[in-house]
Design a protein around this motif. Structure first.
Motif, short mmCIF file in Angstrom:
data_model
loop_
_atom_site.label_atom_id
_atom_site.label_comp_id
_atom_site.label_asym_id
_atom_site.label_seq_id
_atom_site.Cartn_x
_atom_site.Cartn_y
_atom_site.Cartn_z
N ALA A 206 0.84 -1.20 0.00
CA ALA A 206 0.00 0.00 0.00
C ALA A 206 0.88 1.25 0.00
O ALA A 206 1.40 1.65 1.04
CB ALA A 206 -0.92 0.00 1.22
N PRO A 207 1.06 1.90 -1.17
CA PRO A 207 1.88 3.11 -1.24
C PRO A 207 1.09 4.35 -0.80
O PRO A 207 0.56 5.08 -1.63
CB PRO A 207 2.26 3.18 -2.72
CG PRO A 207 1.10 2.55 -3.42
CD PRO A 207 0.56 1.49 -2.49
N PHE A 208 1.00 4.56 0.52
CA PHE A 208 0.23 5.68 1.07
C PHE A 208 -1.24 5.57 0.66
O PHE A 208 -1.90 6.58 0.41
CB PHE A 208 0.82 7.02 0.60
CG PHE A 208 2.31 7.11 0.75
CD1 PHE A 208 2.87 7.32 2.00
CD2 PHE A 208 3.15 6.94 -0.34
CE1 PHE A 208 4.25 7.37 2.16
CE2 PHE A 208 4.52 7.00 -0.19
CZ PHE A 208 5.08 7.22 1.05
N SER A 209 -1.74 4.33 0.64
CA SER A 209 -3.12 4.09 0.19
C SER A 209 -3.92 3.37 1.26
O SER A 209 -4.68 2.46 0.98
CB SER A 209 -3.12 3.28 -1.11
OG SER A 209 -2.42 2.05 -0.95
N GLN A 210 -3.74 3.78 2.53
CA GLN A 210 -4.46 3.15 3.61
C GLN A 210 -5.11 4.20 4.52
O GLN A 210 -4.69 5.34 4.55
CB GLN A 210 -3.54 2.23 4.44
CG GLN A 210 -2.41 2.93 5.15
CD GLN A 210 -1.15 3.02 4.36
OE1 GLN A 210 -1.11 3.71 3.36
NE2 GLN A 210 -0.11 2.34 4.78
N ALA A 211 -6.12 3.74 5.26
CA ALA A 211 -6.80 4.63 6.20
C ALA A 211 -7.59 3.79 7.19
O ALA A 211 -8.04 2.68 6.86
CB ALA A 211 -7.74 5.59 5.46
N PRO A 212 -7.77 4.29 8.42
CA PRO A 212 -8.60 3.57 9.40
C PRO A 212 -10.05 3.51 8.94
O PRO A 212 -10.56 4.43 8.30
CB PRO A 212 -8.45 4.41 10.67
CG PRO A 212 -7.25 5.26 10.46
CD PRO A 212 -7.17 5.51 8.98
N VAL A 213 -10.71 2.40 9.28
CA VAL A 213 -12.13 2.26 9.00
C VAL A 213 -12.81 1.73 10.26
O VAL A 213 -12.17 1.13 11.13
CB VAL A 213 -12.39 1.31 7.81
CG1 VAL A 213 -11.89 1.93 6.52
CG2 VAL A 213 -11.76 -0.05 8.03
#
Length: 244
Positions: free
Chosen positions: A217-224
């Motif tokens: 994940a190249p800066f392509s994540q977030a909390p859900v």
């Protein structure tokens, strides 16, 4: 070609997605290995989309960057965590924050004996989208990523395998949560190329038809959190899930 799997009254069918509908096809892996076009195998069918492949092995890639002692590291994720498009995924309540990770997933087309960075494309059937759901707070006590990656349904995959996409493409990546952009990036921001990652994996363990390598994940994540609609975008592929 866009390849999918569909649940029908007669059981799962492998199909190509076309303007005229979902067209059953013969074994795409056999055709790929033989170097021949995939043949149609019946009239259009209807049904709900399943994960587009049934891997024996799912490999995750940790993209550490060129300055790390090991720029690429691989780990295994259970294929039993895979779910298809539009699935409901129950987030674990006992593992801290859950993070969605939008990633390119490479689907292997034939056994990878002899795969190198130079010829890696000759072993790739196509590309699909994956949401590598994770519980990063478990990392301190779980350095091998077993607990942090093993939630039921924690590998949404699909909706199709796109055989026209290349491992050399700088594919746009996006993560959208409840209709809002949470990450906009591309595969070109990965420290190590998809070719190099495939060569690393194949150099240690042979993969086979239908196996999946998640490329990081190249800066392509977030909390859900529970109750949110999560969409992973890889190029123009759209993979949606609902967290519960």
């Amino acid at each position: 070609m866009r390849i999918a799997r569909v649940a029908t009254p007669d059981g799962p069918r492998t199909v190509r997605v076309a303007d005229e509908g979902l067209i059953p096809i013969a074994d795409p892996y056999a055709a790929f290995a033989a170097g021949v076009p995939v043949q149609d195998a019946g009239d259009p069918v209807r049904g709900s989309l399943l994960p587009p492949c049934v891997p024996t092995v799912v490999v995750g890639i940790a993209q550490n960057g060129p300055d790390h002692p090991s720029p690429v590291q691989a780990w295994l994720k259970s294929p039993r965590t895979i779910v298809g498009p539009d699935a409901e995924v129950r987030l674990r309540r006992d593992a801290g924050t859950t993070v969605a990770e939008a990633e390119v997933a490479v689907v292997i087309g034939r056994p990878t004996a002899g795969l190198t960075a130079r010829n890696a494309h000759e072993f790739v059937l196509g590309i699909t989208a994956v949401d590598d759901l994770s519980s990063p707070e478990r990392a301190a006590s779980d350095p091998r990523n077993f607990e942090s990656k093993s939630g039921a349904g924690y590998t949404p995959l699909g909706p199709v395998i796109d055989t026209a996409l290349s491992i050399d493409d700088d594919l746009p990546l996006g993560l959208v949560v409840d209709g809002a952009d949470r990450a906009l990036t591309s595969a070109g921001r990965l420290p190590m190329s998809l070719r190099e990652c495939l060569a690393y994996v194949a150099g240690w363990s042979e993969l086979g038809p239908g196996d999946v390598v998640m490329m990081g994940a190249p800066f392509s994540q977030a909390p859900v959190r529970p109750g949110q609609c999560v969409e992973v975008r890889v190029g123009d592929l759209r993979l949606r899930t609902l967290t519960v």
